[in-house]
Motif scaffolding. Structure first.
Motif, PDB file in Angstrom:
ATOM      1  N   LYS A  98       0.836  -1.220   0.000  1.00 16.32           N
ATOM      2  CA  LYS A  98       0.000   0.000   0.000  1.00 16.32           C
ATOM      3  C   LYS A  98       0.867   1.265   0.000  1.00 16.32           C
ATOM      4  O   LYS A  98       0.517   2.264  -0.629  1.00 16.32           O
ATOM      5  N   CYS A  99       1.969   1.191   0.724  1.00 17.23           N
ATOM      6  CA  CYS A  99       2.891   2.347   0.726  1.00 17.23           C
ATOM      7  C   CYS A  99       3.378   2.622  -0.696  1.00 17.23           C
ATOM      8  O   CYS A  99       3.417   3.781  -1.137  1.00 17.23           O
ATOM      9  N   CYS A 100       3.754   1.553  -1.406  1.00 16.91           N
ATOM     10  CA  CYS A 100       4.240   1.728  -2.782  1.00 16.91           C
ATOM     11  C   CYS A 100       3.132   2.291  -3.666  1.00 16.91           C
ATOM     12  O   CYS A 100       3.372   3.185  -4.489  1.00 16.91           O
ATOM     13  N   ASP A 101       1.900   1.767  -3.497  1.00 16.10           N
ATOM     14  CA  ASP A 101       0.758   2.296  -4.267  1.00 16.10           C
ATOM     15  C   ASP A 101       0.584   3.788  -4.003  1.00 16.10           C
ATOM     16  O   ASP A 101       0.359   4.572  -4.924  1.00 16.10           O
ATOM     17  N   MET A 102       0.674   4.146  -2.726  1.00 17.96           N
ATOM     18  CA  MET A 102       0.505   5.546  -2.351  1.00 17.96           C
ATOM     19  C   MET A 102       1.561   6.421  -3.012  1.00 17.96           C
ATOM     20  O   MET A 102       1.251   7.484  -3.542  1.00 17.96           O
ATOM     21  N   ILE A 103       2.804   5.952  -2.949  1.00 15.96           N
ATOM     22  CA  ILE A 103       3.908   6.720  -3.545  1.00 15.96           C
ATOM     23  C   ILE A 103       3.631   6.940  -5.030  1.00 15.96           C
ATOM     24  O   ILE A 103       3.815   8.045  -5.547  1.00 15.96           O
ATOM     25  N   ASN A 104       3.121   5.883  -5.700  1.00 15.73           N
ATOM     26  CA  ASN A 104       2.776   6.029  -7.116  1.00 15.73           C
ATOM     27  C   ASN A 104       1.612   6.977  -7.321  1.00 15.73           C
ATOM     28  O   ASN A 104       1.667   7.884  -8.145  1.00 15.73           O
ATOM     29  N   SER A 105       0.531   6.771  -6.552  1.00 13.58           N
ATOM     30  CA  SER A 105      -0.675   7.562  -6.801  1.00 13.58           C
ATOM     31  C   SER A 105      -0.488   9.025  -6.392  1.00 13.58           C
ATOM     32  O   SER A 105      -1.113   9.916  -6.939  1.00 13.58           O
ATOM     33  N   PHE A 106       0.359   9.262  -5.410  1.00 17.13           N
ATOM     34  CA  PHE A 106       0.654  10.664  -5.032  1.00 17.13           C
ATOM     35  C   PHE A 106       1.644  11.299  -6.002  1.00 17.13           C
ATOM     36  O   PHE A 106       2.005  12.464  -5.865  1.00 17.13           O
ATOM     37  N   ASN A 107       2.101  10.454  -6.948  1.00 13.24           N
ATOM     38  CA  ASN A 107       3.064  10.937  -7.926  1.00 13.24           C
ATOM     39  C   ASN A 107       4.364  11.405  -7.264  1.00 13.24           C
ATOM     40  O   ASN A 107       4.949  12.409  -7.653  1.00 13.24           O
ATOM     41  N   ILE A 108       4.755  10.686  -6.204  1.00 10.56           N
ATOM     42  CA  ILE A 108       5.998  10.991  -5.518  1.00 10.56           C
ATOM     43  C   ILE A 108       7.124  10.207  -6.177  1.00 10.56           C
ATOM     44  O   ILE A 108       7.072   8.981  -6.250  1.00 10.56           O
ATOM     45  N   LYS A 109       8.103  10.924  -6.678  1.00 12.10           N
ATOM     46  CA  LYS A 109       9.257  10.226  -7.272  1.00 12.10           C
ATOM     47  C   LYS A 109      10.344  10.142  -6.207  1.00 12.10           C
ATOM     48  O   LYS A 109      10.995  11.133  -5.908  1.00 12.10           O
ATOM     49  N   SER A 110      10.516   8.958  -5.646  1.00 10.06           N
ATOM     50  CA  SER A 110      11.524   8.840  -4.604  1.00 10.06           C
ATOM     51  C   SER A 110      12.138   7.455  -4.552  1.00 10.06           C
ATOM     52  O   SER A 110      11.582   6.526  -3.976  1.00 10.06           O
ATOM     53  N   GLU A 111      13.289   7.354  -5.189  1.00  7.16           N
ATOM     54  CA  GLU A 111      14.032   6.087  -5.127  1.00  7.16           C
ATOM     55  C   GLU A 111      14.384   5.754  -3.676  1.00  7.16           C
ATOM     56  O   GLU A 111      14.434   4.596  -3.279  1.00  7.16           O
ATOM     57  N   VAL A 112      14.650   6.802  -2.892  1.00  4.59           N
ATOM     58  CA  VAL A 112      15.110   6.602  -1.518  1.00  4.59           C
ATOM     59  C   VAL A 112      14.011   5.961  -0.674  1.00  4.59           C
ATOM     60  O   VAL A 112      14.260   4.999   0.072  1.00  4.59           O
ATOM     61  N   LEU A 113      12.772   6.473  -0.768  1.00  5.53           N
ATOM     62  CA  LEU A 113      11.682   5.866   0.006  1.00  5.53           C
ATOM     63  C   LEU A 113      11.455   4.414  -0.444  1.00  5.53           C
ATOM     64  O   LEU A 113      11.224   3.533   0.386  1.00  5.53           O
ATOM     65  N   LEU A 114      11.559   4.168  -1.760  1.00  4.95           N
ATOM     66  CA  LEU A 114      11.383   2.803  -2.254  1.00  4.95           C
ATOM     67  C   LEU A 114      12.499   1.891  -1.735  1.00  4.95           C
ATOM     68  O   LEU A 114      12.260   0.724  -1.402  1.00  4.95           O
ATOM     69  N   GLU A 115      13.696   2.457  -1.635  1.00  2.78           N
ATOM     70  CA  GLU A 115      14.826   1.673  -1.119  1.00  2.78           C
ATOM     71  C   GLU A 115      14.613   1.336   0.366  1.00  2.78           C
ATOM     72  O   GLU A 115      14.944   0.228   0.812  1.00  2.78           O
ATOM     73  N   ILE A 116      14.053   2.285   1.108  1.00  6.21           N
ATOM     74  CA  ILE A 116      13.770   2.027   2.527  1.00  6.21           C
ATOM     75  C   ILE A 116      12.745   0.883   2.644  1.00  6.21           C
ATOM     76  O   ILE A 116      12.892  -0.030   3.455  1.00  6.21           O
ATOM     77  N   ILE A 117      11.731   0.928   1.802  1.00  8.57           N
ATOM     78  CA  ILE A 117      10.700  -0.121   1.820  1.00  8.57           C
ATOM     79  C   ILE A 117      11.302  -1.483   1.462  1.00  8.57           C
ATOM     80  O   ILE A 117      11.058  -2.491   2.133  1.00  8.57           O
ATOM     81  N   SER A 118      12.132  -1.507   0.412  1.00  9.98           N
ATOM     82  CA  SER A 118      12.812  -2.760   0.043  1.00  9.98           C
ATOM     83  C   SER A 118      13.662  -3.273   1.192  1.00  9.98           C
ATOM     84  O   SER A 118      13.725  -4.483   1.451  1.00  9.98           O
TER      85      SER A 118
END
Lengths: 303, 303
Positions: A269-289
Motif C-alpha cells: 500500500k505504501c508503494c501504491d501511495m507513492i505512485n498515486s501521489f506521484n511521488i518520485k523517490s528512489e530513496v523511500l522505495l529503497e527504505i521499503i525494500s
C-alpha cells in the motif's frame, strides 16, 4: 542523493552539531554517545528526502533532520532505563545508563529534548521565523504527550495487562494506538517538517502524513518480527524479550506468519501511495525494500 | 496587579492550560499533579512583572509565564527521582514517582518539556513569529544542557566529592556554577522572556539578566539556609538532607551566620540595582522582603 549519501551527511553533521568540550563535559558526552551510535538514520533521511520531493533544497532540512535523530536518541535513552524497558544494549553497545549512570542518562535525555530544537533554531535562520514557528509546533506536538510519549505510556500500561482491555480498548485497537504514536509519529515528524521546509501546501502535508502513518506501522511490525527471528548480532540489542514477557506485539497478537502478511500488505500500500501521489523517490522505495529484505519477504508475499 | 493577584491568575491559567481528559489520561494527570501543587509561583510572577516593567501587556506574558512554571515542575519531578535526590515529598505532598510510579514520572517530565513550549506556541500567536522564535531560543537555552541541566549535572557530581576540586574547580567556584545554572537560569528565563514580550531592547535585557542572576543566587542561599533552620511543615519537603549528606551548599561551605550575611548583602544589591535601573516594581521588592522574612533577617543584617 542516494540513501548512503544521505546517511553519510547525517553522520557528519550529527558529529559537528554535538559538542563534547563544553563544561560540564559529562552531560554533552552522554548526549553525544547515544546520538552518534551507528544507526539506520531513517528519520533524518526521510526529512531530507521529503524536502527534496516537494521541491525544497535538501541543505535547508539538515538541521531539522539531525534534530529529529537527536529526539529519537532521547526516546531510546529513556526507554532503556531500568524503570522502563531495562535494556543493557542498544545498537550493539551498552545503553546510556550503563555507561554514564542512571541520573546522567535521565538528564542527557532531558537535555536532548531542548538541544534538538535549539539546533534547528540556531542553524535554520534562513528559513524565516514563520517556518521556524511551524517546525517548533510540529516538533513539540510529536515529541510530547500528544505524540511519542502517548505511545510509550500506553505501551508500558499494556505490558501489565493488555489482555484485560486496558483503557477500554480491545488489544487490536490498543496496539494500533501504541504504534501510531510510539513509532509512526516519529515518521510523521520528519516527513511533515521536510515538506514544510520545502513550502508544501496543506494537501501535500496530508498525503505525506498518511504515508508516514503506514510506513511507521510497517516499520514497527518488522521490528516485532525481528525481535523473534533475528539475533543479537543483527539487531544490536537483546532480542526475544517481547515474547518472553508476553508483551503486546504484532507477533504475540497475530502470530509470525500473519504478521509477515500484514507487513507485506502495508508495504504494498505504501508503494501504491507513492505512485498515486506521484511521488518520485528512489530513496523511500529503497527504505521499503530494505524492510522487506530484513524480515525476508519478497514482492509477492501473501499474494 | 499585586503579588497575590498574580499568583491567583497563574493558578487559574495553569488549571485551564493542563487538560486531564485526553487519552491516555495517566500521563496528563501525572503532568498536572506536580504543576498544580501549591507553590510560590515566583518564576511566572517574575515573567509577567518583567513584561509590565518594560511597558508590555501582562496578558501577553501569561502563556509564557505558565510554561515556565511547567518547566520548573519538570525539573522538580526528575530531581526527586530515586536515581537523583530520591525525595518522597514535594510541596507537602508525595512526589510524582511516589504517586504515579517511576516510569510515568520520567515520562511526565519528558512530556512537560514539550508541552510547555507548545502552550506558548498555541496561545501567544498574537506576539508574531519573530518574538515566538526569540522566546523558543530563550526557553531551549535555559531549559537545556547550557542552562538548568548543567547545574543539575554539576550538583550530582559535587555530591560525590566536591572537596576534591572536581571539574578542576575550587568548591566556591563550583558552588557558583551550580547555582548560576540550577537556580538563577530559571530566574533569567522568566525575567528575560517577559522583557522580550514587552519589546525591551538589548540593554534592558542585560540589566534584567544581571538582576536575575543575583536574585537567583539569593534565592538558592535562602533555600540552603531553610534546609537547616526550617521544618518539614514549613517547607513541604524533607529537610536537613543537605547537612546529613554533607552536600556542597552555602551553609556547609560558609556556615549559617556567614550565609545569612551573604544573603542580606546580595538582597541589598538587588534593591540597589532595582533603584539604579529605575525599575518601579513593588512586586519584585515584595519578593525580596519575602525571602528576608523567611530566613529571619532584617534590613540592617550584617551592617
Amino acid at each position: 542523493m542516494n540513501l548512503n549519501e544521505y546517511i553519510e551527511l547525517v553522520n557528519k553533521k550529527l558529529d559537528e552539531f554535538m559538542p563534547e568540550d563544553i563544561f560540564p563535559q559529562d552531560i554533552f558526552k552522554a548526549m553525544k554517545y547515544t546520538v552518534t551510535l551507528p544507526g539506520k538514520r531513517l528519520r533524518p533521511v526521510m526529512c531530507m528526502e521529503s524536502c527534496r520531493i516537494f521541491g525544497g533544497n535538501v541543505e535547508d532540512a539538515v538541521p531539522t533532520a539531525c534534530a529529529i535523530e537527536m529526539l529519537h536518541a532521547q526516546t531510546l535513552i529513556h526507554d532503556d532505563l531500568p524503570c522502563m524497558d531495562n535494556d543493557d544494549f542498544r545498537r550493539g553497545k551498552p545503553t546510556n545508563h550503563k555507561v554514564f549512570g542512571e541520573a546522567n542518562a535521565v538528564l542527557a535525555g532531558d537535555a536532548l529534548l531542548s538541544f534538538a530544537p535549539q539546533i534547528i533554531l540556531k542553524n535554520s535562520k534562513n528559513l524565516g521565523s514563520e517556518k521556524l514557528v511551524k517546525i517548533m509546533e510540529e516538533y513539540t506536538q510529536y515529541a510530547g504527550a500528544y505524540g511519542v510519549i502517548a505511545g510509550q505510556v500506553a505501551d508500558i500500561e499494556a505490558e501489565k495487562n493488555w489482555k484485560n482491555n486496558i483503557f477500554g480498548l480491545e488489544p487490536e485497537k490498543l496496539l494500533d494506538f501504541i504504534h501510531t504514536h510510539k513509532t509512526a509519529d516519529l515518521f510523521k515528524l520528519p516527513l511533515r517538517t521536510g515538506a514544510i521546509i520545502a513550502g508544501a501546501g496543506e494537501q501535500d502535508l496530508e498525503k505525506i502524513t498518511e504515508l508516514a502513518q503506514k510506513l511507521g506501522v510497517a516499520f514497527q511490525i518488522s521490528d516485532d518480527i525481528l525481535d523473534v527471528i533475528s539475533t543479537f548480532e543483527e539487531m544490536g540489542k537483546t532480542i526475544g524479550k517481547d515474547q518472553n514477557a508476553d508483551k503486546l506485539t504484532y507477533v504475540t497478537l497475530y502470530g509470525l506468519e500473519e504478521s509477515k502478511c500484514k507487513l507485506a500488505c502495508i508495504l504494498d500500500k505504501c508503494c501504491d501511495m507513492i505512485n498515486s501521489f506521484n511521488i518520485k523517490s528512489e530513496v523511500l522505495l529503497e527504505i521499503i525494500s530494505g524492510i522487506k529484505k530484513r524480515v525476508g519477504i519478497n514482492d509477492n508475499h501473501c499474494k
